[in-house]
Design a protein around this motif. Structure first.
Motif: not given
Length: 363
Positions: A51-76
């Motif tokens: 998967w990485l071998a296929a996806g590496a060529a799709e990276l752009l020469p810019v910084p990348y952010f990491h954003i995480v969305f989490t469901l509340p515990h009440e929805l578990s």
């Protein structure tokens, strides 16, 4: 449970195998087949590398952010009883939130694209559904005429992301209820009442939902290192297992509530399996997804346009796909013969019979 059955049989004679031979020294060995189940801790290495071998060529020469969305515990509990519906809803509403805010001229005013990876576990193996997004720091102008860089410090305001995400999720969850598509079992049966479910939604709307944004990655190689860790991760890897004694399993975990300190947890084998099975996904549910201008139907053309606007010429170095190496000389081993489980058992029987005859002759 099909997943557990596959893991038990993984890399045993039950799944068949192949006879390998070294291209240099001629050394031969028999290897058992892997189960290739996406929940198996032993089967993700090759899948990740390809998967990485296929996806590496799709990276752009810019910084990348990491954003995480989490469901509340009440929805578990509701999510566990409606995995396919609610995991899809988590993906759909969180992605729509980022696309909507990014297009807003008050924020970025651009069409963006990003990759999402669904995880459903915390370090202690309890249910903790969340999506990790990897996002280039910018996007295409709405008329695709130029590349618009985001702020180098943050991508989109997390408070706005949290508020819009909460609103979209609760609205669509209400629609699922009105369409009678949700299941309510056990302790959740009272929620089948419209009045109780309405109160449940009101409580969710009063909470602050967690959206977390990490500092940007400094370069493409750091993005690849991150993806290598996260894309094909399973609930628990083998190296975290410490011991199995007297029907109890011990495993390492990080307690992020207390500074990420590493600890060892010991639970019964039954409880360990219960926690592991919480994270088995419904068949066909896609865990790695692309959104926005990088959605499957648009990705090739959008990447070409982004590369042109960014002046990108050199292609990314592709990670090497690991190959089986000879234990004698480290050269490549090639598959010479495919073997069924019956053939492997027959060979084992012949070997055992020969060893027994040799022992009888020696005596």
């Amino acid at each position: 449970m099909a997943a557990l059955d596959a893991i038990v049989r993984c890399r045993t004679a039950a799944l068949g195998g192949h006879r390998d031979q070294c291209v240099r020294c001629g050394h031969q060995a028999i290897s058992f087949n892997s189960c290739r189940n996406r929940h198996c801790p032993r089967c993700q290495g090759n899948a990740r590398a390809k998967w990485l071998a296929a996806g590496a060529a799709e990276l752009l020469p810019v910084p990348y952010f990491h954003i995480v969305f989490t469901l509340p515990h009440e929805l578990s509990a509701l999510a566990l009883q409606n995995k396919r519906l609610l995991y899809d809803l988590l993906y759909r509403t969180s992605a729509a939130t980022m696309l909507e805010l990014a297009r807003d001229p008050k924020h970025l005013g651009a069409d963006i694209g990003f990759l999402g990876v669904l995880h459903t576990w915390g370090q202690n193996l309890e249910h903790h559904p969340h999506v990790h997004y990897i996002v280039p720091a910018g996007g295409l102008a709405l008329d695709s005429s130029r590349w618009i860089d985001s702020s180098p410090r943050f991508f989109l305001p997390v408070k706005a992301l949290s508020r819009v995400f909460r609103g979209k999720f609760c609205e669509e969850l209400c629609e699922l209820f009105q369409q009678d598509r949700l299941q309510f079992h056990g302790s959740l049966q009272p929620l089948a009442s419209p009045r109780r479910f309405g109160h449940f939604l009101w409580q969710l709307s009063e909470k602050d939902w967690v959206v977390y944004a990490k500092p940007p990655f400094p370069g493409a190689e750091h993005v690849l290192n991150y993806l290598a860790r996260y894309t094909h991760r399973v609930a628990i890897s083998n190296h975290r297992l410490v011991a199995f004694q007297s029907g109890r399993v011990s495993f390492r975990w990080r307690d992020y509530a207390h500074g990420g300190k590493q600890k060892v947890m010991t639970v019964s084998a039954h409880e360990f399996l219960r926690r592991f099975l919480l994270h088995v996904l419904p068949a066909g549910l896609v865990r790695i997804r692309h959104f926005g201008i990088f959605a499957n139907r648009r990705r090739a053309a959008a990447l070409e346009r982004c590369r042109l606007l960014l002046g990108m010429s050199a292609s990314a170095d592709l990670p090497e796909i690991p190959r089986l190496r000879c234990p004698a000389c480290s050269a490549t081993m090639l598959i010479m013969e495919r073997l069924t489980s019956s053939q492997l058992y027959f060979r084992s029987y012949l070997t055992w019979s020969a060893q027994r005859r040799h022992g009888d002759d020696s005596s």
